[in-house]
Design a protein around this motif. Structure first.
Motif, PDB file in Angstrom:
ATOM      1  N   VAL A 280     -12.555 -52.135 -28.141  1.00 24.20           N
ATOM      2  CA  VAL A 280     -13.917 -52.362 -28.429  1.00 24.20           C
ATOM      3  C   VAL A 280     -14.651 -53.037 -27.203  1.00 24.20           C
ATOM      4  O   VAL A 280     -14.208 -54.366 -27.054  1.00 24.20           O
ATOM      5  CB  VAL A 280     -14.371 -53.072 -29.668  1.00 24.20           C
ATOM      6  N   GLU A 281     -15.511 -52.595 -26.537  1.00 22.55           N
ATOM      7  CA  GLU A 281     -15.945 -53.485 -25.202  1.00 22.55           C
ATOM      8  C   GLU A 281     -17.438 -53.254 -25.254  1.00 22.55           C
ATOM      9  O   GLU A 281     -17.987 -52.323 -25.616  1.00 22.55           O
ATOM     10  CB  GLU A 281     -15.217 -52.789 -23.965  1.00 22.55           C
ATOM     11  N   ARG A 282     -18.081 -53.965 -24.357  1.00 23.62           N
ATOM     12  CA  ARG A 282     -19.469 -54.038 -24.136  1.00 23.62           C
ATOM     13  C   ARG A 282     -19.906 -52.619 -23.339  1.00 23.62           C
ATOM     14  O   ARG A 282     -19.378 -52.329 -22.693  1.00 23.62           O
ATOM     15  CB  ARG A 282     -19.903 -55.071 -23.028  1.00 23.62           C
ATOM     16  N   TYR A 283     -21.094 -52.140 -24.172  1.00 22.16           N
ATOM     17  CA  TYR A 283     -21.777 -50.977 -23.688  1.00 22.16           C
ATOM     18  C   TYR A 283     -22.508 -51.312 -22.467  1.00 22.16           C
ATOM     19  O   TYR A 283     -23.410 -52.332 -22.395  1.00 22.16           O
ATOM     20  CB  TYR A 283     -22.505 -50.604 -24.773  1.00 22.16           C
ATOM     21  N   ILE A 284     -22.014 -50.824 -21.526  1.00 24.44           N
ATOM     22  CA  ILE A 284     -22.962 -50.885 -20.164  1.00 24.44           C
ATOM     23  C   ILE A 284     -23.931 -49.876 -19.811  1.00 24.44           C
ATOM     24  O   ILE A 284     -23.828 -48.688 -19.937  1.00 24.44           O
ATOM     25  CB  ILE A 284     -22.082 -50.717 -18.741  1.00 24.44           C
ATOM     26  N   PRO A 285     -25.259 -50.082 -20.006  1.00 21.79           N
ATOM     27  CA  PRO A 285     -26.224 -49.040 -20.098  1.00 21.79           C
ATOM     28  C   PRO A 285     -26.393 -48.448 -18.739  1.00 21.79           C
ATOM     29  O   PRO A 285     -25.913 -49.146 -17.610  1.00 21.79           O
ATOM     30  CB  PRO A 285     -27.586 -49.606 -20.390  1.00 21.79           C
ATOM     31  N   GLY A 286     -26.752 -47.057 -18.715  1.00 19.88           N
ATOM     32  CA  GLY A 286     -26.428 -46.342 -17.347  1.00 19.88           C
ATOM     33  C   GLY A 286     -26.056 -45.171 -17.378  1.00 19.88           C
ATOM     34  O   GLY A 286     -25.474 -44.546 -18.559  1.00 19.88           O
ATOM     35  N   ASP A 287     -25.935 -44.197 -16.243  1.00 24.63           N
ATOM     36  CA  ASP A 287     -25.396 -42.961 -16.197  1.00 24.63           C
ATOM     37  C   ASP A 287     -23.850 -43.055 -16.008  1.00 24.63           C
ATOM     38  O   ASP A 287     -23.382 -44.351 -15.815  1.00 24.63           O
ATOM     39  CB  ASP A 287     -25.946 -42.382 -15.034  1.00 24.63           C
ATOM     40  N   ASP A 288     -23.081 -42.223 -16.557  1.00 25.31           N
ATOM     41  CA  ASP A 288     -21.731 -42.012 -16.391  1.00 25.31           C
ATOM     42  C   ASP A 288     -21.211 -41.324 -15.039  1.00 25.31           C
ATOM     43  O   ASP A 288     -21.650 -40.217 -14.883  1.00 25.31           O
ATOM     44  CB  ASP A 288     -21.102 -41.035 -17.597  1.00 25.31           C
ATOM     45  N   TRP A 289     -20.456 -42.001 -14.087  1.00 21.32           N
ATOM     46  CA  TRP A 289     -20.230 -41.553 -12.988  1.00 21.32           C
ATOM     47  C   TRP A 289     -18.602 -41.436 -12.777  1.00 21.32           C
ATOM     48  O   TRP A 289     -17.949 -42.302 -13.164  1.00 21.32           O
ATOM     49  CB  TRP A 289     -20.626 -42.610 -11.780  1.00 21.32           C
ATOM     50  N   ARG A 290     -18.179 -40.456 -12.165  1.00 21.79           N
ATOM     51  CA  ARG A 290     -16.732 -40.163 -11.963  1.00 21.79           C
ATOM     52  C   ARG A 290     -16.442 -40.104 -10.364  1.00 21.79           C
ATOM     53  O   ARG A 290     -17.104 -39.444  -9.624  1.00 21.79           O
ATOM     54  CB  ARG A 290     -16.209 -38.826 -12.711  1.00 21.79           C
ATOM     55  N   LEU A 291     -15.871 -41.018 -10.166  1.00 23.29           N
ATOM     56  CA  LEU A 291     -15.430 -41.199  -8.708  1.00 23.29           C
ATOM     57  C   LEU A 291     -13.777 -40.651  -8.312  1.00 23.29           C
ATOM     58  O   LEU A 291     -13.141 -41.196  -9.079  1.00 23.29           O
ATOM     59  CB  LEU A 291     -15.289 -42.510  -8.097  1.00 23.29           C
ATOM     60  N   LEU A 292     -13.551 -39.745  -7.534  1.00 21.81           N
ATOM     61  CA  LEU A 292     -12.256 -39.268  -7.542  1.00 21.81           C
ATOM     62  C   LEU A 292     -11.590 -40.036  -5.912  1.00 21.81           C
ATOM     63  O   LEU A 292     -12.165 -39.724  -5.062  1.00 21.81           O
ATOM     64  CB  LEU A 292     -12.254 -37.891  -7.082  1.00 21.81           C
ATOM     65  N   VAL A 293     -10.491 -40.659  -6.309  1.00 21.11           N
ATOM     66  CA  VAL A 293      -9.735 -41.068  -5.195  1.00 21.11           C
ATOM     67  C   VAL A 293      -8.456 -40.544  -4.890  1.00 21.11           C
ATOM     68  O   VAL A 293      -7.874 -40.203  -5.624  1.00 21.11           O
ATOM     69  CB  VAL A 293      -9.608 -42.579  -5.290  1.00 21.11           C
ATOM     70  N   VAL A 294      -8.297 -39.998  -3.612  1.00 25.04           N
ATOM     71  CA  VAL A 294      -7.113 -39.430  -3.382  1.00 25.04           C
ATOM     72  C   VAL A 294      -6.324 -40.293  -1.952  1.00 25.04           C
ATOM     73  O   VAL A 294      -7.208 -40.369  -0.868  1.00 25.04           O
ATOM     74  CB  VAL A 294      -7.348 -37.735  -2.994  1.00 25.04           C
ATOM     75  N   ASP A 295      -5.098 -40.607  -2.235  1.00 22.87           N
ATOM     76  CA  ASP A 295      -4.611 -41.491  -1.291  1.00 22.87           C
ATOM     77  C   ASP A 295      -5.366 -42.534  -0.541  1.00 22.87           C
ATOM     78  O   ASP A 295      -5.107 -42.346   0.674  1.00 22.87           O
ATOM     79  CB  ASP A 295      -3.896 -40.309  -0.161  1.00 22.87           C
ATOM     80  N   GLY A 296      -5.934 -43.175  -1.308  1.00 18.87           N
ATOM     81  CA  GLY A 296      -6.807 -44.437  -0.709  1.00 18.87           C
ATOM     82  C   GLY A 296      -7.998 -44.200  -0.214  1.00 18.87           C
ATOM     83  O   GLY A 296      -8.494 -44.832   0.793  1.00 18.87           O
ATOM     84  N   ARG A 297      -8.779 -42.885  -0.552  1.00 18.50           N
ATOM     85  CA  ARG A 297      -9.816 -42.496   0.186  1.00 18.50           C
ATOM     86  C   ARG A 297     -10.825 -41.516  -0.796  1.00 18.50           C
ATOM     87  O   ARG A 297     -10.440 -41.055  -1.591  1.00 18.50           O
ATOM     88  CB  ARG A 297      -9.449 -41.576   1.162  1.00 18.50           C
ATOM     89  N   LEU A 298     -12.075 -42.299  -1.018  1.00 20.58           N
ATOM     90  CA  LEU A 298     -13.066 -41.529  -1.779  1.00 20.58           C
ATOM     91  C   LEU A 298     -13.259 -40.045  -1.234  1.00 20.58           C
ATOM     92  O   LEU A 298     -13.866 -40.028  -0.083  1.00 20.58           O
ATOM     93  CB  LEU A 298     -14.287 -42.356  -2.151  1.00 20.58           C
ATOM     94  N   VAL A 299     -13.155 -39.150  -2.107  1.00 21.22           N
ATOM     95  CA  VAL A 299     -13.238 -37.756  -1.559  1.00 21.22           C
ATOM     96  C   VAL A 299     -14.390 -36.973  -2.564  1.00 21.22           C
ATOM     97  O   VAL A 299     -14.787 -35.822  -2.136  1.00 21.22           O
ATOM     98  CB  VAL A 299     -11.855 -36.958  -1.828  1.00 21.22           C
ATOM     99  N   ALA A 300     -14.465 -37.532  -3.667  1.00 19.39           N
ATOM    100  CA  ALA A 300     -15.769 -36.746  -4.336  1.00 19.39           C
ATOM    101  C   ALA A 300     -16.240 -37.895  -5.442  1.00 19.39           C
ATOM    102  O   ALA A 300     -15.674 -38.632  -5.726  1.00 19.39           O
ATOM    103  CB  ALA A 300     -15.011 -35.571  -4.999  1.00 19.39           C
ATOM    104  N   ALA A 301     -17.637 -37.342  -5.872  1.00 21.80           N
ATOM    105  CA  ALA A 301     -18.123 -38.306  -6.801  1.00 21.80           C
ATOM    106  C   ALA A 301     -19.114 -37.308  -7.555  1.00 21.80           C
ATOM    107  O   ALA A 301     -19.697 -36.474  -6.980  1.00 21.80           O
ATOM    108  CB  ALA A 301     -18.774 -39.437  -6.226  1.00 21.80           C
ATOM    109  N   ALA A 302     -19.306 -37.402  -9.172  1.00 21.19           N
ATOM    110  CA  ALA A 302     -20.071 -36.659  -9.665  1.00 21.19           C
ATOM    111  C   ALA A 302     -20.786 -37.432 -10.795  1.00 21.19           C
ATOM    112  O   ALA A 302     -20.152 -38.450 -11.335  1.00 21.19           O
ATOM    113  CB  ALA A 302     -19.458 -35.480 -10.412  1.00 21.19           C
ATOM    114  N   ARG A 303     -22.002 -37.199 -11.112  1.00 22.69           N
ATOM    115  CA  ARG A 303     -22.629 -37.918 -12.250  1.00 22.69           C
ATOM    116  C   ARG A 303     -22.263 -36.797 -13.386  1.00 22.69           C
ATOM    117  O   ARG A 303     -22.750 -35.672 -13.363  1.00 22.69           O
ATOM    118  CB  ARG A 303     -24.223 -37.908 -12.109  1.00 22.69           C
ATOM    119  N   ARG A 304     -22.030 -37.310 -14.600  1.00 22.51           N
ATOM    120  CA  ARG A 304     -21.709 -36.610 -15.612  1.00 22.51           C
ATOM    121  C   ARG A 304     -22.506 -36.754 -16.885  1.00 22.51           C
ATOM    122  O   ARG A 304     -22.844 -37.997 -17.203  1.00 22.51           O
ATOM    123  CB  ARG A 304     -20.213 -36.949 -16.215  1.00 22.51           C
TER     124      ARG A 304
END
Length: 855
Positions: A280-304
């Protein structure tokens, strides 16, 4: 129409490089043209309208077998499979033909063939057949067995770089590369990621603690196993909460924006169903974002975005969901870009919080949210935002991935904006996921797809690496096994751990790992799977190519020793030496573009294969002035030939000499076929850039004894007589052996021979006809396996070949190989020579060694 055999060709084959179903079909005269079947085509086309015109290139109507192949291909295509190749190949036998059709998944191809057979039969009989149901069944099976979008994207990226792959399970476990260069993935997880890192990622509370310890913003809260404790945490937070299982994945059991005790009880039930520990944790208002990290580098991001429908003032929520689910991009599970929205208990509870149920009619333009979380696996959608991510947000995601220890990591962020630092807006990282789904980045609902397969493959193999090891495939009629063993020995002398397959077994670094005839594709695949193998040498037999195709997609070097005139003819509809060359030439066709074919330039059928090779060609032969060798060298290509007491390798004006006195295999050059085998092996390792001093040393240490090359001109001395044991079993081998033993002095010459029952009558007679001109005494024996022949039939045919023999004065027939060997040895005197043509190679050699006292 009778289908007598159906095979799956799992590698490059005589028809194409595609995987394919091959069937042998018997048909009668009425089925030669579908125009003779009244109303058949109309009924068939009514059931399957997508069927292409049933005419050949000349406009003539097809026969029924060809129609069957096209129907099977069309059913697959309509089910969504990317298939195009189809062919009919008549045999020389009247009323028998072969049909071949491409498949992408073997199970789907086989089922399509069964469905096609039923559909064609129904069209002939005028009975109904539900082709639409068959297509739906094929589509469902294809979605079930093919790789999912995440694994499929990685595999496709590897294939585009020429990296070989092999699917290890029906799921998403895949091996890339061969031998020592192999790597493995399971979905979007690589073999370098530890089980500990994956375990941490599964434990969401531990993940939060670790991230918090390095200053990564995370929501406050705790893990509990009682609902009352959960309610206490909610009250202490003083704000809406998120409730989720401690070790869940893919959004299962997650409920957000929980405010009341009633909502908590519903959320608790969903989470507790997955894990007895609930966060059970604090609800953070805002959008849901997925950030994909591959081998120490951000390669993609999406708003879900959570699954939702928009009211039109006329339709119920249920009808709106059904309309959204008709989007062809939506399916069940993870095989499609989007997942169908479910009206389950969680969705109904979310509707109730908005004052709606499934049968409510929302006003036009109203957004109706069906879930609080935005996972694609529960019906959400995604918008690519890779180019909008703030550098500090990207840095936080990379820190999170490193802290957990994941090479491929899906970092879930909740914030109002992805373009601002998290700390500045009260946002945070709420989850870190191992084996993250890639669908939202590969095929986002909106925005630009990202090449994630390429990014992941690059972490496995840096640019310029393809995961391959040096691979040599050797085929031909005679000399294959010896050439394979010699090439393997030469490569091993350079310190490589060599995997080798041949008709005696499988060997890795000199240790036998399998026994029997291992010259087929399965054994080749097993060698390429071995993690210690640094180079591979395969004996590639005709039977395996016809039965299943090659066990590899391409080889660095392909060797064809010769094409005999009378071996294996009449089997599997292969009737002529030209057709044998057509089969064995598959090896040449699948030499890599930067590889080399090694061909016998003095054998016209071998030399003609040069035009089929995508790479370069080395010709070998005894005479450098032979027109093929001479012109090949004149065009600037490599040749290997014999000049007096030397083997010579030449390229343009340069020459390298190897004295035959330093090649024990060739017995000083007296055994011509072993000289040819040595030339082929030299050309093969030359193509692999082996230096000449290493080649000379390797040749000098390769001895043609029963331990090194069992059954390949093994010479024994006993009581002043000479015994030669060999596995020769066709007319060309008999010619070569007669030539070889003719150089050896002998008072009386005898031979012990049997024959394989699956050879043609004329080939069996030809063997003893050749021997009858060179040996004084012949002992015929019946071997252990007659392969469909009647008792005594093979021996009778061998005896017929000796009728009118120019030299043979005594012929005996004995039952049993070892009894025949014993009889021959008993007759030997000083100065005699006996050629023993063994059937059970290892057992016969052991028997000879025991009889003459050799260990």
């Amino acid at each position: 129409m009778d289908i007598s055999r159906v095979r799956a060709l799992r590698g490059p084959n005589v028809w194409s490089r595609h995987t394919a179903i091959e069937a042998v079909v018997r048909f009668d005269e009425t089925e030669r043209s579908i125009d003779r079947l009244d109303g058949f085509e109309a009924r068939l086309r009514a059931a399957l309208p997508a069927l292409a015109p049933l005419r050949d290139d000349a406009g003539a109507p097809l026969g029924l077998p060809a129609v069957l192949a096209r129907v099977a291909l069309t059913l697959q295509a309509e089910a969504g499979c990317a298939v195009r190749f189809v062919r009919e190949a008549p045999t020389r036998e009247a009323g028998v033909t072969r049909i071949v059709l491409e498949y992408t998944q073997e199970a789907v191809g086989r089922l399509a063939f069964e469905c096609a057979t039923a559909l064609v039969d129904a069209a002939r009989a005028g009975t109904p057949y539900d082709a639409a149901a068959a297509i739906a069944k094929l589509h469902e099976l294809d979605e079930d067995v093919r790789l999912g979008p995440s694994t499929g994207a990685i595999v496709q990226a590897a294939v585009s770089r020429g990296i070989p792959f092999r699917r290890l399970t029906d799921g998403s476990l895949v091996q890339f590369g061969w031998g020592v260069h192999q790597r493995r993935i399971q979905a979007a997880e690589v073999d370098a990621t530890s089980a500990i890192a994956e375990s941490i990622a599964q434990d969401k509370e531990l993940t939060k603690q670790l991230l918090e310890s390095i200053g990564v913003p995370v929501p406050g809260g705790g893990s509990v196993d009682e609902i009352e404790d959960a309610w206490a945490i909610m009250q202490s937070l003083g704000a809406p909460a998120v409730v989720k299982p401690r070790d869940g994945s893919q959004g299962r059991g997650v409920t957000v924006d929980v405010e009341t005790r009633e909502q908590l009880e519903a959320a608790w039930a969903a989470a507790y169903d997955i894990s007895s520990d609930v966060i059970v944790e604090r609800y953070i208002p805002g959008d849901d974002w997925r950030l994909l990290v591959v081998d120490g580098r951000l390669v993609a991001a999406a708003r879900r975005d959570p699954p939702m429908v928009i009211g039109d003032g006329r339709s119920t929520v249920r009808e709106l969901v059904e309309a959204v689910n008709r989007d062809p991009r939506r399916g069940d599970g993870h095989a499609t870009a989007l997942t169908r929205i479910r009206l389950d208990a969680i969705a109904l509870a979310r509707l109730a919080s908005q004052g709606l149920d499934a049968d409510s009619v929302p006003e036009a333009g109203r957004k109706v949210v069906l879930r609080n979380n935005a996972n694609l696996s529960t019906g959400g959608s995604a918008t690519d935002v890779t180019d909008e991510v703030h550098p500090e947000v990207a840095a936080r995601a990379v820190e999170a991935a490193k802290m957990i220890g994941l090479h491929i990591c899906g970092v879930d962020v909740v914030a109002r904006s992805i373009a601002e630092p998290l700390e500045a807006q009260g946002g945070g990282i709420v989850e870190v996921n191992a084996a993250p789904g890639l669908r939202m980045h590969l095929a986002p609902s909106y925005g630009r797809p990202r090449p994630l397969g390429e990014a992941i493959v690059s972490t496995l193999y840096p640019e310029g690496r393809d995961g391959r090891i040096p691979t040599v495939s050797v085929t031909g009629t005679n000399g294959k096994t010896t050439t394979v063993r010699l090439i393997a020995h030469l490569l091993a002398s350079r310190g490589l751990k060599v995997g080798m397959t041949n008709t005696d077994g499988v060997y890795v670094d000199g240790v036998q790992t399998d026994s029997g005839d291992c010259s087929g594709p399965k054994s080749a695949r097993n060698v390429l799977m071995h993690p210690d193998v640094g180079a591979a040498v395969f004996e590639t037999a005709r039977g395996g190519i016809l039965r299943e195709g090659l066990g590899f997609d391409r080889c660095k070097v392909g060797v064809v020793t010769n094409i005999g005139a009378g071996d294996h003819l009449g089997l599997n509809h292969i009737e002529t030496p030209e057709e044998v060359a057509w089969v064995k030439g598959v090896v040449v066709e699948n030499v890599s573009p930067d590889g080399m074919a090694v061909l016998n330039g003095e054998d016209p059928l071998c030399a003609a294969m040069a035009d089929r090779c995508p790479g370069s060609v080395t010709m070998f032969g005894f005479d450098a002035s032979h027109p093929v060798l001479e012109s090949h060298r004149a065009r600037g290509h490599r040749i290997v030939f014999r000049r007096g007491a030397d083997i010579v390798a030449a390229h343009r004006e340069r020459e390298w000499r190897i004295p035959l006195s330093g090649v024990p295999l060739a017995h000083g050059g007296a055994v011509g076929f072993q000289v040819a085998n040595a030339m082929a092996a030299i050309a093969a390792v030359w193509a692999l850039d082996m230096d000449w001093e290493s080649i000379r040393r390797g040749l000098a240490t390769f001895v043609s004894d029963a331990g090194t090359v069992p059954g390949r001109f093994n010479v024994f001395s006993w009581r002043g007589a000479t015994i030669v044991a060999d596995y020769g079993h066709n007319p060309d081998a008999m010619h070569a052996l007669v030539q070889a033993v003719s150089t050896m002095q002998a008072r009386t010459r005898s031979v012990v021979i049997s024959g394989a029952g699956d050879r043609r009558d004329e080939d069996l007679r030809a063997q003893t006809r050749i021997l009858g001109a060179a040996f004084d005494e012949v002992i015929l024996y019946q071997d252990a396996a007659q392969r469909g022949r009647a008792d005594g039939e093979v021996v009778g045919l061998l005896r017929e070949g000796l009728e009118g023999a120019a030299r043979t004065r005594r012929v005996d027939a004995i039952h049993g190989e070892f009894v025949a060997i014993d009889a021959a040895l008993e007759r030997l005197g000083e100065g005699d020579l006996c050629l023993v043509l063994v059937d059970q190679v290892r057992e016969a050699l052991d028997h000879i060694a025991m009889r003459i006292g050799v260990r």
